[in-house]
Design an enzyme around this catalytic site. Sequence first.
Site, PDB file in Angstrom:
ATOM      1  N   PRO A 299      -3.391 -20.654   1.661  1.00 46.81           N
ATOM      2  CG  PRO A 299      -3.078 -20.630   3.950  1.00 46.81           C
ATOM      3  CD  PRO A 299      -2.655 -19.936   2.690  1.00 46.81           C
TER       4      PRO A 299
ATOM      5  CG  ASP B 299      -1.685 -42.514 -10.551  1.00 45.48           C
ATOM      6  OD1 ASP B 299      -1.075 -41.535 -11.001  1.00 45.48           O
ATOM      7  OD2 ASP B 299      -1.161 -43.588 -10.225  1.00 45.48           O
TER       8      ASP B 299
ATOM      9  CD  GLU C 275       1.073 -13.853  10.475  1.00 44.32           C
ATOM     10  OE1 GLU C 275       2.034 -14.452  10.988  1.00 44.32           O
ATOM     11  OE2 GLU C 275      -0.081 -14.330  10.388  1.00 44.32           O
TER      12      GLU C 275
ATOM     13  NE  ARG D  60       2.854 -39.492  -9.966  1.00 44.75           N
ATOM     14  CZ  ARG D  60       1.694 -40.015 -10.360  1.00 44.75           C
ATOM     15  NH1 ARG D  60       0.674 -39.191 -10.617  1.00 44.75           N
ATOM     16  NH2 ARG D  60       1.537 -41.316 -10.502  1.00 44.75           N
TER      17      ARG D  60
HETATM   18  C1  4FV Z   1      -0.415 -22.932   2.177  1.00 38.79           C
HETATM   19  C2  4FV Z   1      -1.369 -23.953   2.051  1.00 38.79           C
HETATM   20  C3  4FV Z   1       0.018 -22.303   3.444  1.00 38.79           C
HETATM   21  C4  4FV Z   1       0.291 -19.469   5.012  1.00 38.79           C
HETATM   22  C5  4FV Z   1       1.101 -18.447   5.733  1.00 38.79           C
HETATM   23  C6  4FV Z   1       2.513 -19.702   4.269  1.00 38.79           C
HETATM   24  C7  4FV Z   1       1.274 -20.484   4.548  1.00 38.79           C
HETATM   25  C8  4FV Z   1       2.475 -18.528   5.175  1.00 38.79           C
HETATM   26  N1  4FV Z   1       0.042 -22.636   0.957  1.00 38.79           N
HETATM   27  N2  4FV Z   1      -1.465 -24.263   0.717  1.00 38.79           N
HETATM   28  N3  4FV Z   1      -2.086 -24.565   3.018  1.00 38.79           N
HETATM   29  N4  4FV Z   1       0.812 -21.195   3.347  1.00 38.79           N
HETATM   30  O1  4FV Z   1      -0.344 -22.769   4.530  1.00 38.79           O
HETATM   31  O2  4FV Z   1      -0.602 -23.449   0.094  1.00 38.79           O
HETATM   32  O3  4FV Z   1       2.651 -17.390   4.411  1.00 38.79           O
END
Ligand code: 4FV
Length: 251
Positions: free
Chosen positions: A87, A165, A114, A151
């Site tokens: 994230p 697109d 985590e 794709r």
């Molecule tokens: C995530 C996202 C995501 C965070 C904690 C996996 C999680 C756990 N990955 N974009 N949004 N990952 O939420 O790519 O480790």
Amino acid sequence: MMEIKVLTLFPNFFDSFKETSIIKRALDKESVQFTAINFRDYTLDKHNNVDDTICGGGAGMLLACQPIVDALKANTKANSKVVMLSPQGKKMTQKLVRELAEHDDIVLLCGHYEGFDERIRDYVDEEVSIGDFVLTGGEPAALVLSDAIIRLRDGVIRSDSHEDDSFENGLLEYPQYTRPVEYDGKKVPDVLMSGHHENIRKWRLKESLRKTYLRRPDLLDGRTFTSEEQKLLQEVMDEENKKQTSNDENQ
Ligand code: 4FV
């Protein structure tokens, strides 16, 4: 041929992805090779663990360096592009997908628990987020990114079908219709049945601008417009303001 390797604790997560539709065809045609690798196979921990408690305290567990770094070393080449899904990464966009699709060797790293020990970031080239929300694991994110990349590879889908697109020209895609021409009293716009290609092109550009103006005005910020697009966007704004005013009057 492009190769995508996904480092994950749940390789089976990708089984149905590889067995479905366009992705299956791309793998069968060997336009792309897709391999899911369990980085737990690289742990030297006597209890086969890959995570540990968080230094300084905090709920949950964190992915430790050794299994992931050794898995990366064993599965990357000089030209590999290593992407961590988290994230905290750069937001995934069609532009970012196009850039990644240029690479012939991509390694995707899926988080869990985590997240990652911060030092793992020293071993990756790019960090990508599929959106401002939190998943249970990086696997769905790796799947989304892989689908969007595959794709775009030659021979996977007809190039002209992704040329207009959404986001290809920075705008949302124009309204599209198929038969019947009339459904439940709702008609396909006449211009699309006219066979007049220039009028159809102009109508589609204008409706693309209208949809983007109404739904994603943020996409218009900072975008450079052709003089034709400027003229059509002005028409759209006038038409939508008129609609708004008449709606307000009818309230
Ligand atoms: C995530 C996202 C995501 C965070 C904690 C996996 C999680 C756990 N990955 N974009 N949004 N990952 O939420 O790519 O480790």
